[in-house]
Design a protein around this motif. Sequence first.
Motif, PDB file in Angstrom:
ATOM      1  N   VAL A  70       0.862  -1.184   0.000  1.00  0.00           N
ATOM      2  CA  VAL A  70       0.000   0.000   0.000  1.00  0.00           C
ATOM      3  C   VAL A  70       0.896   1.232   0.000  1.00  0.00           C
ATOM      4  CG1 VAL A  70      -1.769   1.291   1.247  1.00  0.00           C
ATOM      5  CG2 VAL A  70      -1.843  -1.213   1.209  1.00  0.00           C
ATOM      6  N   ILE A  71       0.711   2.079  -0.989  1.00  0.00           N
ATOM      7  CA  ILE A  71       1.563   3.267  -1.162  1.00  0.00           C
ATOM      8  C   ILE A  71       0.658   4.474  -1.391  1.00  0.00           C
ATOM      9  CG2 ILE A  71       3.289   4.366  -2.667  1.00  0.00           C
ATOM     10  CD1 ILE A  71       4.284   1.448  -3.242  1.00  0.00           C
ATOM     11  N   GLY A  72       0.959   5.585  -0.713  1.00  0.00           N
ATOM     12  CA  GLY A  72       0.143   6.769  -0.936  1.00  0.00           C
ATOM     13  C   GLY A  72       0.257   7.783   0.178  1.00  0.00           C
ATOM     14  N   MET A  73      -0.898   8.303   0.604  1.00  0.00           N
ATOM     15  CA  MET A  73      -0.957   9.429   1.524  1.00  0.00           C
ATOM     16  C   MET A  73      -1.467   8.963   2.880  1.00  0.00           C
ATOM     17  SD  MET A  73       0.003  11.095  -1.033  1.00  0.00           S
ATOM     18  CE  MET A  73       0.337  12.645  -0.214  1.00  0.00           C
ATOM     19  N   GLY A  74      -0.848   9.452   3.953  1.00  0.00           N
ATOM     20  CA  GLY A  74      -1.174   8.999   5.296  1.00  0.00           C
ATOM     21  C   GLY A  74      -2.153   9.868   6.052  1.00  0.00           C
ATOM     22  N   HIS A  75      -2.794  10.817   5.364  1.00  0.00           N
ATOM     23  CA  HIS A  75      -3.727  11.729   6.042  1.00  0.00           C
ATOM     24  C   HIS A  75      -4.541  12.447   4.972  1.00  0.00           C
ATOM     25  CE1 HIS A  75      -5.085  15.225   8.439  1.00  0.00           C
ATOM     26  NE2 HIS A  75      -4.913  14.434   9.492  1.00  0.00           N
ATOM     27  N   GLY A  76      -5.740  12.874   5.347  1.00  0.00           N
ATOM     28  CA  GLY A  76      -6.616  13.522   4.373  1.00  0.00           C
ATOM     29  C   GLY A  76      -6.152  14.885   3.922  1.00  0.00           C
ATOM     30  N   ALA A  77      -5.237  15.530   4.665  1.00  0.00           N
ATOM     31  CA  ALA A  77      -4.783  16.880   4.316  1.00  0.00           C
ATOM     32  C   ALA A  77      -3.357  16.894   3.774  1.00  0.00           C
ATOM     33  CB  ALA A  77      -4.894  17.797   5.523  1.00  0.00           C
ATOM     34  N   CYS A  78      -2.873  15.744   3.325  1.00  0.00           N
ATOM     35  CA  CYS A  78      -1.497  15.667   2.831  1.00  0.00           C
ATOM     36  C   CYS A  78      -1.293  16.471   1.549  1.00  0.00           C
ATOM     37  CB  CYS A  78      -1.118  14.213   2.531  1.00  0.00           C
ATOM     38  SG  CYS A  78      -0.735  13.224   3.977  1.00  0.00           S
ATOM     39  N   THR A  79      -0.036  16.823   1.321  1.00  0.00           N
ATOM     40  CA  THR A  79       0.419  17.312   0.027  1.00  0.00           C
ATOM     41  C   THR A  79       1.463  16.324  -0.493  1.00  0.00           C
ATOM     42  OG1 THR A  79       1.287  19.228  -1.170  1.00  0.00           O
ATOM     43  CG2 THR A  79       2.221  18.787   0.999  1.00  0.00           C
ATOM     44  N   CYS A  80       2.164  16.649  -1.570  1.00  0.00           N
ATOM     45  CA  CYS A  80       3.193  15.780  -2.161  1.00  0.00           C
ATOM     46  C   CYS A  80       2.624  14.488  -2.724  1.00  0.00           C
ATOM     47  CB  CYS A  80       4.315  15.485  -1.174  1.00  0.00           C
ATOM     48  SG  CYS A  80       5.543  16.795  -1.115  1.00  0.00           S
ATOM     49  N   ALA A 134       3.856  -0.730   3.675  1.00  0.00           N
ATOM     50  CA  ALA A 134       3.122   0.522   3.458  1.00  0.00           C
ATOM     51  C   ALA A 134       4.091   1.692   3.457  1.00  0.00           C
ATOM     52  CB  ALA A 134       2.063   0.724   4.533  1.00  0.00           C
ATOM     53  N   MET A 135       4.058   2.480   2.395  1.00  0.00           N
ATOM     54  CA  MET A 135       4.790   3.739   2.339  1.00  0.00           C
ATOM     55  C   MET A 135       3.740   4.831   2.230  1.00  0.00           C
ATOM     56  SD  MET A 135       6.152   6.624   1.213  1.00  0.00           S
ATOM     57  CE  MET A 135       5.545   6.742  -0.483  1.00  0.00           C
ATOM     58  N   LEU A 136       3.593   5.611   3.298  1.00  0.00           N
ATOM     59  CA  LEU A 136       2.545   6.622   3.363  1.00  0.00           C
ATOM     60  C   LEU A 136       3.164   7.972   3.697  1.00  0.00           C
ATOM     61  CD1 LEU A 136      -0.105   4.559   5.375  1.00  0.00           C
ATOM     62  CD2 LEU A 136      -0.087   4.999   2.905  1.00  0.00           C
ATOM     63  N   ILE A 137       2.938   8.961   2.827  1.00  0.00           N
ATOM     64  CA  ILE A 137       3.456  10.321   3.026  1.00  0.00           C
ATOM     65  C   ILE A 137       2.721  10.969   4.201  1.00  0.00           C
ATOM     66  CG2 ILE A 137       3.716  12.600   1.964  1.00  0.00           C
ATOM     67  CD1 ILE A 137       5.453  10.581   0.585  1.00  0.00           C
ATOM     68  N   PRO A 138       3.443  11.610   5.123  1.00  0.00           N
ATOM     69  CA  PRO A 138       2.770  12.286   6.239  1.00  0.00           C
ATOM     70  C   PRO A 138       2.263  13.666   5.825  1.00  0.00           C
ATOM     71  CG  PRO A 138       5.121  12.603   6.425  1.00  0.00           C
ATOM     72  CD  PRO A 138       4.911  11.708   5.216  1.00  0.00           C
ATOM     73  N   PRO A 139       1.331  14.225   6.600  1.00  0.00           N
ATOM     74  CA  PRO A 139       0.980  15.638   6.379  1.00  0.00           C
ATOM     75  C   PRO A 139       2.121  16.521   6.856  1.00  0.00           C
ATOM     76  CG  PRO A 139      -0.153  14.795   8.292  1.00  0.00           C
ATOM     77  CD  PRO A 139       0.561  13.621   7.683  1.00  0.00           C
ATOM     78  N   PHE A 140       2.094  17.780   6.428  1.00  0.00           N
ATOM     79  CA  PHE A 140       3.127  18.734   6.808  1.00  0.00           C
ATOM     80  C   PHE A 140       2.571  19.751   7.789  1.00  0.00           C
ATOM     81  CE2 PHE A 140       5.375  18.397   2.388  1.00  0.00           C
ATOM     82  CZ  PHE A 140       5.815  17.123   2.723  1.00  0.00           C
ATOM     83  N   GLN A 141       3.430  20.159   8.714  1.00  0.00           N
ATOM     84  CA  GLN A 141       3.181  21.341   9.538  1.00  0.00           C
ATOM     85  C   GLN A 141       4.297  22.338   9.301  1.00  0.00           C
ATOM     86  OE1 GLN A 141       2.802  20.412  13.735  1.00  0.00           O
ATOM     87  NE2 GLN A 141       0.606  20.777  13.670  1.00  0.00           N
ATOM     88  N   GLY A 142       4.033  23.593   9.606  1.00  0.00           N
ATOM     89  CA  GLY A 142       5.088  24.579   9.538  1.00  0.00           C
ATOM     90  C   GLY A 142       5.932  24.559  10.802  1.00  0.00           C
TER      91      GLY A 142
END
Length: 499
Positions: free
Chosen positions: A184-194, A294-302
């Motif tokens: 499973v590869i993709g995004m780890g949160h509904g507000a992710c970018t990248c 699973a490779m899942l991109i995290p969301p970003f914070q500033g």
Amino acid sequence: MLLCGIGGENKGVFMTTKIVVLGAGVSGHTAALYAKRLIGDEAEVHVISPLSYYNWIPSNIWVGVGQMTEDEVKIPLAPVYKQEGIIFHQGKATGLRPEGTDEFPSPYVIWESTGTNTPEISNQPYDYLINATGPKLFYEATKGLGPTSGFSYSVCTPDHAREASQKLDELISAMKKGEKKKLVIGMGHGACTCEGAAFEYVFNVDFELRRHGVRENAEVIFLTNEAALGDFGVNGLLLSSGGFTTPSKVFAESLYTERNIKYILGAHVREVSKNKVEYENLAGEIHTLDFDFAMLIPPFQGNKLETINRKKENITDQIYNPGGFMKVDGDYNPKDVSNWKPDDWPKHYTNNLYNNVFAVGIAFAPPHQISIPRKNPLGTNITPAPPRTGMPSAIMGRVIAENIVKTIHGKVTDLKTASLADLAAACIASTGASLKNGSAVSMTMYPIVPNFQKFPESGRDLNYTYGEIGLAGHWMKRLLHTLFMYKAKAKLFWWLIPE
């Protein structure tokens, strides 16, 4: 706006004008190199960065499949900065005093040294400050996400990518013995970018599985917060090629189908546990998905800095948005989607209160999303955040450096702009690393933020919005890796290589 510690003939209390850059990623490193090249010995250029190296992040996905090593995507910063006459401080900025204090009346940054066993806290005065601190990888937003204390892998840093590659090698060895595996590869949160990085990684994994002859033993699933494939956080685009115009949605769907990669759209990952992902979709349904990898991109914070004014008032929340990104010269008034305008987007990236402070790259706060915002019946926002990496980040860094130098020289009527509503972007997304049979999707887009008043059909100029996949794209991406690493090392005539 309050201006503190300006340069030129009026340098405040400083004997030498000081340009301070926070962060040495694509935006920060670019800004520092251009600022020093343009200003020479007229001013000091300082860089404060917690890492000792520069990372060309777009190539991390190749580290993640074993096609590059960590050293091939990293450059030691100290030798480059010494060569260029830039003062380097390895440390993390923790506080901002944009008006100074009674004890220290000049604007300054508080920073803590890193890379040593005995961290020290120092103050760095500035006349001009460029916030290019990039993102905090916010794994904590999703329970169980991430390689450090969670159950998923990442390609956001070189070491994380290496760990993902090592696990992938283990799975390939097992599949060669006939074992079936689910990836499973993709995004780890509904507000992710990248989303682009996940797109590249899933296709590079598919390519490696085929190269090793084990693709039939793998089920590959792309899990994304996009409402449609090809959204990429820019609300999709129309791609012009060979006299035909194709929506990125159709282009992407055909590519996933051709490579037999399944996909799940509009997903917000609620929790990652050992070998299982729990997610909710745009319909408000909750599902689980088993996995072996699973490779899942995290969301970003500033990277929010505690900011105190001369009156000793904490004004952090006045110059940062809730996500920790710094407010600049954009329109942050809440608006319905129908009222979004290109002019909402910042042009000069000056802070909303202090016009000698700038924020570029991921560090600046977008005025709103580019993709259409969506919430499911559970109230969860499932919308890609605006991408602010790569080419646009580098352009911002260069333009702001040029504008600061022009301001120091009194040429304030000749400042450039770098609005995402006016910039074009070129992207080459790898779909398989091989000089003989690899491929990549080559895309250009103008403008990044759609302008439906100017381009009613799609919001973008179809003469400059293009997409095509092929082997030549891989050659170009590999060449660009070499060129951008050369530029980052500030080699001979580095400034002739465009962003």
